[in-house]
Enzyme design. Structure first.
Site, PDB file in Angstrom:
ATOM      1  N   GLY A  51      62.541  94.944  23.667  1.00  0.00           N
ATOM      2  CA  GLY A  51      62.404  95.280  25.077  1.00  0.00           C
ATOM      3  C   GLY A  51      60.958  95.614  25.380  1.00  0.00           C
ATOM      4  O   GLY A  51      60.208  96.045  24.495  1.00  0.00           O
ATOM      5  N   CYS A  88      59.465 102.302  19.808  1.00  0.00           N
ATOM      6  CA  CYS A  88      58.833 101.830  21.031  1.00  0.00           C
ATOM      7  C   CYS A  88      57.538 101.122  20.655  1.00  0.00           C
ATOM      8  O   CYS A  88      56.775 101.632  19.826  1.00  0.00           O
ATOM      9  CB  CYS A  88      58.535 103.013  21.943  1.00  0.00           C
ATOM     10  SG  CYS A  88      57.698 102.564  23.465  1.00  0.00           S
ATOM     11  N   LEU A  89      57.285  99.974  21.266  1.00  0.00           N
ATOM     12  CA  LEU A  89      56.059  99.240  20.949  1.00  0.00           C
ATOM     13  C   LEU A  89      54.814 100.039  21.339  1.00  0.00           C
ATOM     14  O   LEU A  89      53.733  99.787  20.819  1.00  0.00           O
ATOM     15  CB  LEU A  89      56.060  97.872  21.658  1.00  0.00           C
ATOM     16  CG  LEU A  89      57.156  96.900  21.182  1.00  0.00           C
ATOM     17  CD1 LEU A  89      57.116  95.620  21.997  1.00  0.00           C
ATOM     18  CD2 LEU A  89      57.012  96.592  19.700  1.00  0.00           C
ATOM     19  N   HIS A  99      65.930 102.815  27.995  1.00  0.00           N
ATOM     20  CA  HIS A  99      64.593 103.100  27.457  1.00  0.00           C
ATOM     21  C   HIS A  99      63.515 102.418  28.301  1.00  0.00           C
ATOM     22  O   HIS A  99      62.501 103.036  28.664  1.00  0.00           O
ATOM     23  CB  HIS A  99      64.560 102.612  26.000  1.00  0.00           C
ATOM     24  CG  HIS A  99      63.234 102.679  25.313  1.00  0.00           C
ATOM     25  ND1 HIS A  99      63.027 103.416  24.169  1.00  0.00           N
ATOM     26  CD2 HIS A  99      62.036 102.080  25.588  1.00  0.00           C
ATOM     27  CE1 HIS A  99      61.757 103.284  23.796  1.00  0.00           C
ATOM     28  NE2 HIS A  99      61.145 102.470  24.629  1.00  0.00           N
ATOM     29  N   GLU A 100      63.752 101.141  28.653  1.00  0.00           N
ATOM     30  CA  GLU A 100      62.737 100.391  29.414  1.00  0.00           C
ATOM     31  C   GLU A 100      62.629 100.909  30.854  1.00  0.00           C
ATOM     32  O   GLU A 100      61.527 100.980  31.401  1.00  0.00           O
ATOM     33  CB  GLU A 100      63.051  98.890  29.402  1.00  0.00           C
ATOM     34  CG  GLU A 100      63.129  98.244  28.020  1.00  0.00           C
ATOM     35  CD  GLU A 100      61.956  98.553  27.109  1.00  0.00           C
ATOM     36  OE1 GLU A 100      60.855  98.810  27.619  1.00  0.00           O
ATOM     37  OE2 GLU A 100      62.149  98.555  25.877  1.00  0.00           O
ATOM     38  N   GLN A 114      53.709  98.938  29.943  1.00  0.00           N
ATOM     39  CA  GLN A 114      53.220  98.869  28.558  1.00  0.00           C
ATOM     40  C   GLN A 114      52.108  97.833  28.406  1.00  0.00           C
ATOM     41  O   GLN A 114      51.342  97.894  27.445  1.00  0.00           O
ATOM     42  CB  GLN A 114      54.372  98.542  27.593  1.00  0.00           C
ATOM     43  CG  GLN A 114      55.417  99.653  27.500  1.00  0.00           C
ATOM     44  CD  GLN A 114      56.516  99.288  26.522  1.00  0.00           C
ATOM     45  OE1 GLN A 114      57.468  98.629  26.886  1.00  0.00           O
ATOM     46  NE2 GLN A 114      56.376  99.704  25.282  1.00  0.00           N
ATOM     47  N   HIS A 141      60.381 103.788  31.116  1.00  0.00           N
ATOM     48  CA  HIS A 141      58.958 103.427  31.165  1.00  0.00           C
ATOM     49  C   HIS A 141      58.483 103.260  32.611  1.00  0.00           C
ATOM     50  O   HIS A 141      57.348 103.616  32.939  1.00  0.00           O
ATOM     51  CB  HIS A 141      58.708 102.100  30.440  1.00  0.00           C
ATOM     52  CG  HIS A 141      58.511 102.224  28.963  1.00  0.00           C
ATOM     53  ND1 HIS A 141      57.469 102.922  28.407  1.00  0.00           N
ATOM     54  CD2 HIS A 141      59.210 101.718  27.913  1.00  0.00           C
ATOM     55  CE1 HIS A 141      57.537 102.847  27.082  1.00  0.00           C
ATOM     56  NE2 HIS A 141      58.594 102.118  26.753  1.00  0.00           N
TER      57      HIS A 141
END
Ligand code: ZN
Length: 167
Positions: free
Chosen positions: A46, A91-92, A133-134, A51, A137
């Site tokens: 994701g 998380c990236l 989660h996304e 990000q 963000h």
């Protein structure tokens, strides 16, 4: 199509409250293509627009093993949720950190697709966790915010140290 650099915690830009998309056009679709490229390259399941430094409400998700089920959600909104589940998240934007977070087990989401058409989606398990989660963000929230201050601080220090070493 291009891979874009991913911002890392504690970059303050990750705290931006993202703006709703008003027009789904080629410019937005180019962002979505880049987001998929960036996510698959990482690799991750994701990615949210902030990000990669774009502050519009767009997320991309693909929880399939083969990476062949791309899902883009524009202006996603959770309209229903049920149950609770604790699972390990990463998380990236927080490389190397994996911690347990509690989320709703099942969610109903409405969004626009890449043609600007509204749709609704029912998700559970990993996909539900990923979408929650996304969407966080887009509101400037990171999964480390669910952890204790001590744990978050430890992760921040580790990442800042890595960043210094890479400079
Ligand atoms: Zn993330």
């Amino acid at each position: 199509m291009a891979i874009r650099p991913i911002l890392h915690f504690p970059d303050p830009r990750l705290r931006t409250l993202c703006k709703p998309v008003e027009q789904v056009d080629d410019d937005l679709r180019a962002l979505i293509d880049d987001m998929f490229d960036t996510m698959y390259d990482a690799p991750g399941i994701g990615l949210a627009a902030p990000q990669v430094g774009d502050f519009r409400r767009v997320i991309v998700v693909d929880i399939s093993e083969e990476g062949n089920a791309p899902l883009a959600l524009i202006n996603p909104e959770i309209i229903g949720s049920e149950g609770a589940e604790i699972s390990e998240e990463g998380c990236l934007s927080v490389p190397g950190a994996y911690e347990k977070v509690e989320r709703a087990e099942q969610i109903r989401v409405k969004a626009l697709d890449k043609h600007g058409e509204p749709f609704e989606l029912e998700a559970h398990g990993l996909e539900a966790v990923c979408i929650q989660h996304e969407i966080d963000h887009l509101n400037g929230k990171l999964f480390v915010d669910y952890l204790s201050g001590l744990k978050r601080e430890r992760i921040r220090k580790k990442l800042e140290k890595q960043k210094r070493q890479n400079m």
